[in-house]
Design an enzyme around this catalytic site. Structure first.
Site, PDB file in Angstrom:
ATOM      1  N   ASN A 265      -9.033   1.523  -3.967  1.00 56.12           N
ATOM      2  CA  ASN A 265      -8.863   2.286  -5.198  1.00 56.12           C
ATOM      3  C   ASN A 265      -7.784   3.358  -5.149  1.00 56.12           C
ATOM      4  OD1 ASN A 265      -9.831   3.677  -7.784  1.00 56.12           O
ATOM      5  ND2 ASN A 265     -10.333   5.239  -6.259  1.00 56.12           N
TER       6      ASN A 265
ATOM      7  N   ASP B 102      -6.099   9.359   5.808  1.00 54.29           N
ATOM      8  CA  ASP B 102      -4.975   9.057   4.929  1.00 54.29           C
ATOM      9  C   ASP B 102      -4.732   7.551   4.957  1.00 54.29           C
ATOM     10  OD1 ASP B 102      -2.482   8.725   3.703  1.00 54.29           O
ATOM     11  OD2 ASP B 102      -1.656  10.561   4.561  1.00 54.29           O
ATOM     12  N   VAL B 103      -4.824   6.897   3.797  1.00 52.43           N
ATOM     13  CA  VAL B 103      -4.688   5.438   3.742  1.00 52.43           C
ATOM     14  C   VAL B 103      -3.287   4.960   4.114  1.00 52.43           C
ATOM     15  CG1 VAL B 103      -6.514   5.187   2.016  1.00 52.43           C
ATOM     16  CG2 VAL B 103      -4.125   5.398   1.264  1.00 52.43           C
TER      17      VAL B 103
ATOM     18  N   LYS C  20       1.936  -1.757  -9.075  1.00 58.39           N
ATOM     19  CA  LYS C  20       0.755  -2.463  -9.570  1.00 58.39           C
ATOM     20  C   LYS C  20       0.985  -3.968  -9.674  1.00 58.39           C
ATOM     21  CE  LYS C  20      -1.966   1.016  -9.648  1.00 58.39           C
ATOM     22  NZ  LYS C  20      -3.089   1.071  -8.667  1.00 58.39           N
TER      23      LYS C  20
ATOM     24  N   TYR D 100       5.467   3.044 -10.653  1.00 61.55           N
ATOM     25  CA  TYR D 100       4.055   2.708 -10.808  1.00 61.55           C
ATOM     26  C   TYR D 100       3.877   1.245 -11.195  1.00 61.55           C
ATOM     27  CZ  TYR D 100      -0.830   3.259 -12.225  1.00 61.55           C
ATOM     28  OH  TYR D 100      -2.202   3.142 -12.332  1.00 61.55           O
TER      29      TYR D 100
END
Length: 249
Positions: A86, A59-60, A158, A154
């Protein structure tokens, strides 16, 4: 068949979507590929038994898991030439006052903290390995520049990725570490199926949007990764030609 001198890349979110397509292309092109994601079965399916694939289920968002995963790669292959940072998630289109705080925290944990943790480990390996250096490619989005309606979490995440990319590009110079960002618009993956059915537009309407095959993203990442370290694609936008991006809003 790739040899021990083949370049190595770690790809997060490799069990599905853009990550899966990209991992398979890099394997086809002779790279040694570490596939990262939470579901071992999905990673193994993506690796398809390839001898140059290293399945690393973690899990990142978990610092120790990330550190252990990168350490395992280093132990197996000795060096890391590239990271495709990613892994990410999105939320349904909603006004900010209707967004559950827990949903915001979950998204930022993946899209921001996960990116940070993986970049941190990759940077450390690339800085210490000999010969020194490597490349980090962050998955941004066209939302890093122009938001969709109802996309506060989101879009914020980003924009944060762009900050990470710019800072690593600066800090990496003296260690021969290049950092670039690929900003993707309407690649057809499970996450983007909604585009083919109708998504909210700035004028309040719902419309179907053009999409492109995710293989075009994979080939773009490969182009970035194949450059010599003296050259860098700082930002690349790859998108469905007719999607509402130029002139969005």
């Amino acid at each position: 068949m790739a040899g021990e001198d083949s370049q190595t890349i770690l790809i997060t979110g490799a069990g599905s979507g853009i990550g899966k397509v990209t991992a398979r292309l890099f394997l086809e092109e002779g790279w040694r590929v570490a596939l990262v994601g939470r579901r071992r079965s999905a990673l193994e399916e993506a690796a398809d038994g390839h001898e140059n694939a290293l399945v690393l289920p973690f899990d990142v968002t978990e610092p120790k898991d990330v550190a252990d995963g990168f350490a395992k790669l280093s132990g197996e292959w000795g060096r890391l030439d590239a990271l495709f940072n990613n892994a990410g998630m999105s939320l349904p289109s909603t006004m900010i006052d209707e967004i559950a705080v827990d949903d915001w925290l979950a998204l930022s944990n993946v899209n921001i903290t996960g990116m940070f943790l993986c970049a941190r480990e990759a940077f450390g390996l690339m800085r210490r390995q000999k010969p020194q250096g490597g490349r980090i490619i962050n998955n941004g989005s066209v939302s890093a520049y122009v938001p969709r309606p109802g996309s506060v979490p989101y879009t914020m995440s980003k924009h944060a990725v762009t900050g990470l990319t710019r800072t690593l590009s600066l800090d990496g110079r003296r260690f021969n570490i290049a950092c670039g960002q690929i900003d993707i618009g309407n690649a057809l993956t499970d996450m983007a199926v909604a585009m083919t059915k109708g998504v909210p537009q700035a004028d309040g309407s719902m419309r179907v949007e053009p999409v492109m095959d995710a293989s075009h993203v994979a080939s773009s990442v490969l182009h970035m990764a194949n450059l010599p370290l003296e050259a860098n694609v700082q930002f690349m936008t790859v998108m469905a030609t007719a999607m509402p991006y130029i002139g969005r809003g």
